[in-house]
Design a protein around this motif. Structure first.
Motif, mmCIF file in Angstrom:
data_model
loop_
_atom_site.group_PDB
_atom_site.id
_atom_site.type_symbol
_atom_site.label_atom_id
_atom_site.label_comp_id
_atom_site.label_asym_id
_atom_site.label_seq_id
_atom_site.Cartn_x
_atom_site.Cartn_y
_atom_site.Cartn_z
ATOM 1 N N THR A 174 -3.323 8.780 -4.744
ATOM 2 C CA THR A 174 -2.558 7.628 -5.222
ATOM 3 C C THR A 174 -2.600 6.526 -4.168
ATOM 4 O O THR A 174 -2.291 6.762 -3.009
ATOM 5 N N SER A 175 -2.990 5.336 -4.607
ATOM 6 C CA SER A 175 -3.048 4.205 -3.670
ATOM 7 C C SER A 175 -1.852 3.278 -3.885
ATOM 8 O O SER A 175 -1.248 3.251 -4.959
ATOM 9 N N SER A 184 1.541 -0.609 -6.989
ATOM 10 C CA SER A 184 1.993 -1.992 -7.196
ATOM 11 C C SER A 184 1.592 -2.500 -8.576
ATOM 12 O O SER A 184 2.366 -3.201 -9.229
ATOM 13 N N GLU A 185 0.404 -2.113 -9.046
ATOM 14 C CA GLU A 185 -0.025 -2.533 -10.389
ATOM 15 C C GLU A 185 0.876 -1.941 -11.468
ATOM 16 O O GLU A 185 1.267 -2.636 -12.406
ATOM 17 N N LEU A 239 3.892 -1.067 -11.191
ATOM 18 C CA LEU A 239 5.216 -1.687 -11.094
ATOM 19 C C LEU A 239 5.212 -3.155 -11.491
ATOM 20 O O LEU A 239 6.267 -3.747 -11.709
ATOM 21 N N GLY A 240 4.025 -3.765 -11.539
ATOM 22 C CA GLY A 240 3.943 -5.194 -11.801
ATOM 23 C C GLY A 240 4.335 -6.025 -10.591
ATOM 24 O O GLY A 240 4.884 -7.119 -10.728
ATOM 25 N N LEU A 241 4.054 -5.505 -9.418
ATOM 26 C CA LEU A 241 4.367 -6.175 -8.153
ATOM 27 C C LEU A 241 3.081 -6.457 -7.387
ATOM 28 O O LEU A 241 2.081 -5.778 -7.580
ATOM 29 N N THR A 242 3.171 -7.376 -6.470
ATOM 30 C CA THR A 242 2.078 -7.533 -5.523
ATOM 31 C C THR A 242 2.261 -6.472 -4.442
ATOM 32 O O THR A 242 3.367 -5.961 -4.241
ATOM 33 N N LYS A 243 1.175 -6.172 -3.737
ATOM 34 C CA LYS A 243 1.302 -5.216 -2.633
ATOM 35 C C LYS A 243 2.262 -5.758 -1.572
ATOM 36 O O LYS A 243 3.018 -5.003 -0.968
#
Length: 192
Positions: free
Chosen positions: A29-30, A35-36, A38-42
């Motif tokens: 898991t990366s 982040s994808e 979750l809909g967040l940026t890293k």
């Protein structure tokens, strides 16, 4: 979409991380995948956690707090059949409160936890609990039953995941099995 409350956001990140760890394993898991999903940026994810290890540590910290209460309860108590049962019941309640996804993660990601600092902390707590339940003077089958009591609690929810029962019913059954494996006053496993 994440909540504006930072604690709620942290809990959502932990929850989604557990989902991904369960689906593909911790090592595969990366943070990008997390982040994808979750809909967040890293960068936003890094605001809450420094990395995957930090997420795991946060998950295990909550479990350690609950387990520490059981360890503290056991200190200074005599290793009687009643106290052994009480310890198993208290431990079952502690891990039940953390939920099946965390137990599944811990069971399925043992190699990753062997090198993680929180894995050492969990193993140390488990040694204290097992030492309370298992008397090294007991016959080996009785010692194994005491150790297997913890395995029943840890693995019960996964083993029974295909059974038509609620999570609480499964945890109750795992606890009943764990208690049934404990030795009685004579160092013998109780008969059914």
């Amino acid at each position: 979409m994440l909540d504006r409350d930072p604690r709620s956001t942290r809990m959502r990140i932990q929850s989604v991380a557990l989902e991904l760890f369960a689906e593909q394993g911790y090592d595969k898991t990366s943070l990008r995948e997390l982040s994808e999903r979750l809909g967040l940026t890293k960068a936003s994810l890094y605001y809450y956690f420094k990395g995957k290890d930090d997420i795991v540590q946060s998950l295990v910290d909550d479990l350690l707090t609950a387990v520490d209460e059981v360890v503290d309860w056991s200190r200074g108590r005599e290793r009687t059949p009643e106290n052994r049962r009480e310890l198993i019941e208290r431990y079952a309640k502690a891990i039940r409160g953390q939920g099946t996804p965390l137990l599944r993660f811990l069971m399925e990601n043992q190699p990753a936890l062997r090198v993680h600092e929180c894995g050492d902390a969990l193993r140390e707590r488990m040694r204290v609990l097992v030492d309370f339940v298992v008397d090294p003077r007991d016959p080996l089958p009785v010692q194994l039953c005491g150790r297997m009591a913890f395995f029943a609690l840890h693995s019960g929810p996964m083993i029974m995941s295909d059974v038509e029962a609620t999570t609480d019913e499964i945890f109750d059954a795992a606890c009943a099995v764990a208690v049934s494996m404990l030795p009685d006053d004579d160092g013998e496993r109780p008969s059914s």
